[in-house]
Structure formats: structure tokens, C-alpha cells
Design an enzyme around this catalytic site. Structure first.
Site, PDB file in Angstrom:
ATOM      1  N   GLU A 143      32.742  26.039  59.590  1.00 34.59           N
ATOM      2  CA  GLU A 143      33.688  26.301  58.495  1.00 34.59           C
ATOM      3  C   GLU A 143      34.735  25.182  58.433  1.00 34.59           C
ATOM      4  OE1 GLU A 143      33.381  31.180  58.482  1.00 34.59           O
ATOM      5  OE2 GLU A 143      34.966  30.248  59.616  1.00 34.59           O
TER       6      GLU A 143
ATOM      7  N   SER B 151      31.593  38.730  55.071  1.00 36.90           N
ATOM      8  CA  SER B 151      31.281  39.691  54.004  1.00 36.90           C
ATOM      9  C   SER B 151      31.889  39.264  52.668  1.00 36.90           C
ATOM     10  CB  SER B 151      31.765  41.084  54.402  1.00 36.90           C
ATOM     11  OG  SER B 151      33.145  41.067  54.691  1.00 36.90           O
TER      12      SER B 151
ATOM     13  N   ASP C  79      36.002  30.477  51.027  1.00 37.00           N
ATOM     14  CA  ASP C  79      35.691  31.259  52.229  1.00 37.00           C
ATOM     15  C   ASP C  79      36.739  32.342  52.448  1.00 37.00           C
ATOM     16  OD1 ASP C  79      34.507  32.068  54.597  1.00 37.00           O
ATOM     17  OD2 ASP C  79      34.912  30.216  55.695  1.00 37.00           O
TER      18      ASP C  79
HETATM   19  C1  5RP Z   1      33.681  33.902  59.717  1.00 40.66           C
HETATM   20  C2  5RP Z   1      35.037  33.953  59.139  1.00 40.66           C
HETATM   21  C3  5RP Z   1      35.276  34.915  58.029  1.00 40.66           C
HETATM   22  O1  5RP Z   1      35.764  34.214  56.922  1.00 40.66           O
HETATM   23  C4  5RP Z   1      36.271  35.946  58.461  1.00 40.66           C
HETATM   24  O2  5RP Z   1      35.810  36.554  59.654  1.00 40.66           O
HETATM   25  C5  5RP Z   1      36.480  37.015  57.381  1.00 40.66           C
HETATM   26  O3  5RP Z   1      35.344  37.789  57.263  1.00 40.66           O
HETATM   27  P1  5RP Z   1      35.170  38.919  56.189  1.00 40.66           P
HETATM   28  O4  5RP Z   1      35.098  38.244  54.858  1.00 40.66           O
HETATM   29  O5  5RP Z   1      33.871  39.587  56.568  1.00 40.66           O
HETATM   30  O6  5RP Z   1      36.343  39.855  56.284  1.00 40.66           O
HETATM   31  O7  5RP Z   1      35.938  33.249  59.514  1.00 40.66           O
HETATM   32  O8  5RP Z   1      33.613  33.070  60.848  1.00 40.66           O
END
Ligand code: 5RP
Length: 224
Positions: free
Chosen positions: A103, A30, A81
Site C-alpha cells: 500500500e 473491505s 484505499d
Molecule cells: C489493509 C488496510 C485497510 O485499508 C484497512 O485495514 C481498512 O480496512 P477496511 O476497509 O476493511 O476497514 O490497511 O492493509
């Protein structure tokens, strides 16, 4: 501010790390989605993006941003990210969105990892969030036994009652109850288990910078 507003604020702040005339590595989740929406506003300044998931690639393309194959890219200045947890030393747990392998691969080609996260993600010690481990489907039971021997409680991630399959056609084990004292050592140890594709510990190559969304504004944590 709501958690989404904090995520939006850090996504906006991350734009200053985007280098004009270059390629950007883009994460999943998100917070990364908010970043993609911000990136769309300056899309004419970049060559394109490398995505860490099919979902992010679709969102980038939806904004008219070119998505490049990582095999065409030798290096890129930044990978941007979110994270599920991050320590004050820049070690992270990632993979809540099941994209951990891509990632880690895209991040490995970038010179800097810019982590964007709301303040709730900053922790003293990793492990409250269950640690995701991507595994080859035929090995989920054997890997589970090895992870249990390390003191964790692995659970196969399900979707609609079936094992969730990642973009790579693999499964995810979420490991509960680990006491992660030394994230780098545990990352190395879990990576050695036969059948493990990737562990969601990003400690050997952690974040370079974390933009943390707080009620007082965006805090910048820099790591050596
Ligand atoms: C996806 C990830 C995301 O960066 C992690 O889950 C954080 O997600 P969000 O921004 O929805 O809180 O590692 O695999």
C-alpha cells in the site's frame, strides 16, 4: 446506515477522483473491495489498475480490469484505499489487512491519496487501533524488543495458529498501547529499526483527501 453501507457510499463517491484514460492505484480491504466493484462499472474509461495486494489484484481481474505491474508505471493520478484510523490532519494507521508495505509503495507513486473510510475511523489521536509493523521473519523477536522499549506491546499476528505471512513472505507485529503524539516522528523512528520492512503509519505521506461516510452523507476532508 450499516458500516458496510457507509463504506459503499464512500467507494461510490471516490469514482469522481478516477481520471479517464489513466491508471488507478487500488488499495486493500473491505472498503477497497467496494471501490473495486464500483470501478468495474467504469472500467472502459481507464487503462487499468495497480493493486496493493494479491487479493485486490484477483478481485480486479475478476471484474475484467487490467492489472499492471508497478514497475511499468511511472506515475498515476490517484491511489484509493481505506484506513484503520485517520486524524483530522490526514495521518493514518493502515495494515489491518496486512497489505501495508505494498500500500505504501503504490501510494508513493500516486500524486494523490484518496482515503475512503466510514466515520468510525476518524480519531483525535492515532493508536487505539494496534499499529501494524511488517518485519522480516528472522527479526520478529528483536524488533519486538525495540518496539516494547518505545512503550508498545507488540504481538505477532497469527493465522490458524501460525505466524501470518504477508504477500511479501514477512510477518506482522501488531503494537498495542502506543501513545502516538507525533505520527511522523514515530514513523521515522520505527522505520530505522533493523528488520522492519514497513510501519503502518502513513503520516510523512498521508492522505490528500478523505471521503468519510457518515449518517448525514459523505463528508470530504481535504489536507494540505
Ligand atoms: C489493509 C488496510 C485497510 O485499508 C484497512 O485495514 C481498512 O480496512 P477496511 O476497509 O476493511 O476497514 O490497511 O492493509
Amino acid at each position: 446506515m450499516t458500516q458496510d453501507e457507509l463504506k459503499q457510499a464512500v467507494a461510490r463517491a471516490a469514482i469522481e477522483y478516477v481520471v479517464a484514460g489513466e491508471i488507478v492505484g487500488v488499495g486493500t480491504g473491505s472498503t477497497a473491495n467496494f471501490f473495486i466493484d464500483e470501478l468495474a462499472k467504469i472500467k472502459d474509461r481507464i487503462i487499468g489498475a495497480v493493486a496493493s495486494s494479491d487479493a485486490s489484484a484477483a478481485r480486479l481481474r475478476g471484474h475484467g480490469i487490467a492489472v499492471l505491474d508497478l514497475n511499468q508505471v511511472e506515475s498515476m493520478p490517484v491511489y484509493i484505499d481505506g484506513a484503520d484510523e485517520i486524524t483530522a490532519q490526514g495521518a493514518m494507521i493502515k495494515g489491518g489487512g496486512a497489505a501495508l508495505t505494498r500500500e505504501k509503495i503504490v501510494a508513493s507513486v500516486a500524486r494523490k491519496f484518496i482515503c475512503i473510510a466510514d466515520g468510525s475511523k476518524l480519531v483525535e489521536r492515532l493508536g487505539q487501533f494496534p499499529l501494524p509493523v511488517e518485519v522480516i521473519p528472522m527479526a520478529h523477536a528483536s524488533v519486538s524488543r525495540k518496539l516494547a522499549a518505545l512503550g508498545g506491546e507488540p504481538r505477532l499476528r497469527l493465522k490458524d495458529g501460525q505466524p501470518l505471512l504477508t504477500d511479501n513472505g514477512c510477518c506482522i507485529l501488531d503494537v498495542f498501547g502506543l501513545q502516538i503524539e507525533d505520527p511522523q516522528a514515530l514513523e521515522r523512528e520505527i522505520n530505522q529499526i533493523a528488520g522492519v520492512v514497513t510501519v503502518g503509519l502513513f503520516a510523512q505521506q498521508g492522505a490528500t483527501v478523505c471521503l468519510l461516510g457518515t449518517a448525514e452523507g459523505v463528508r470530504r476532508l481535504e489536507f494540505a
